[in-house]
Scaffold this active site. Sequence first.
Site, short mmCIF file in Angstrom:
data_model
loop_
_atom_site.label_atom_id
_atom_site.label_comp_id
_atom_site.label_asym_id
_atom_site.label_seq_id
_atom_site.Cartn_x
_atom_site.Cartn_y
_atom_site.Cartn_z
N HIS A 82 0.83 -1.20 0.00
CA HIS A 82 0.00 0.00 0.00
C HIS A 82 0.87 1.25 0.00
O HIS A 82 2.07 1.21 0.27
CB HIS A 82 -0.92 0.01 1.22
N ARG A 87 -6.27 0.65 4.02
CA ARG A 87 -5.20 1.26 3.22
C ARG A 87 -4.85 0.42 2.00
O ARG A 87 -4.42 0.98 0.99
CB ARG A 87 -3.96 1.49 4.08
#
Length: 472
Positions: free
Chosen positions: A101, A170
């Site tokens: 991420h 995320r």
Amino acid sequence: MPRQLQLRCFDAKRPEEDRLVIIWDWLMPLFWGPPPGERDFVRLSTIEEFVEKNLRFQKCKAVAGDTCSCGKKPNEVVSPGQSPNHYEHRVSKVHGPLYRHGDRAPLSSYPNDPYNDVARYWPRGYGQLSEIGEEQHYRLGSYLRQRYFDLLPLMYNYNDTHIRSTDVDRTLASALCNLAGLYPASNTSRVWPHVAFQAIPVHTETQDHDHLLKPADYCPKYLKVLSYVESSKEYQCVMNLTAQLQKEVAAFAGYSTYTSDIYDILFIEELYNLTLPSWVWSYYPNPLKSLYLFDGFITWGSTTELQRLSAGPMLKEIIENMQRKINGTLNPDRSLYVYSTHDDNVVNTLMALKVFNGILVPFASAVLTELRALNNSYYVTVSYKNSTETEPYLLQLPGCDSLCPLDQFVELTKEVIPDDLDTECAEEVTAGTEYLFQVPAAAILPEWEHCFQKPKSDDGLFHFLSVKTSSK
């Protein structure tokens, strides 16, 4: 020109260079955004200038020691900005990008943290993707669009691409931002005139049922083997050497017990230009950084068994998709499988492939595992893109060339591929079983080296350690 290119605004009365302009959305894979000075449309002269300066791709591509019919040598036929070892022949078949991420807020604060006012310092909440992280993944997605432009239509289709994410905000948000770059909005994909996006599904499983991307979290055998590694004399040697450090940092931070996650909190706060307390600089970045890497990442994937039960399921899926692609049984017959994950997924995968460099994984880093066809044979390349600003590094698995024949890749990775994950996770660990504890030498501080054996390989890439389980 991209397929289905739409032409707009032809007007013979305008100056010659402005008579025909083109919707720039269709050129997003080339420009990574609107060309400078342009808004909705692009002049043909702008396109010509860009192509002249940036897209001088050679028609002849050499691969793995071959010489092209045009007489060029392999390293002389790469595109501008590419590594000489980047295989740029456009005969790729199926890809499995695995990425971390993007930039995020810290996962938590420490008790004495001067920046624990979440609403003030981390308005999106702890662990959430930031605007910087959004941009990182948009840029990574745009890069993947360029890299796989000849395989993926501009319009998303279920039969072309599948995106899998862990069930964490995320990673899900990163996948969506990545897709905005991978599948840039075009005029024909806009449901509403002023909303520029393509609606693309991202698939996930709850963490306690994610046997693909988070299998170790529910696997009893993984936790048992990990406990043996953590009881080894090598691991305990490092813990003993850092015991006083851990005690002091815990006291300063306000913890009752030290946690190596303190490094991540300090790293994020420094990244956001927040002034760290004066006590921090006696311990940060090192040795806290090395302890965080050793205790929180390397140890988790330090043996073949741990790699098999963590990275193994995903590698197994990637290999099976490649094999099905070749024999015509891949259904749907997709070209791209994307995995939105975490830094530990990247570390475990690189360690399982024996190519981890012992350096923490930056935000939005990606491992690109790609199937390629050449002269009726199939090969696998593994590349590591650890920055959105640079080209990927082509990696070489021990025992194979960078352009690794698929059969050889399968053979080299078979020890980390589980036959049946549920069955293996339920197995008892046999007393006295010996495990090979692998630690990248670059991750070891000089003062820790006496805890480990010297590298057995000449390149010094790994320390090889033998760890026996308890005889209980």
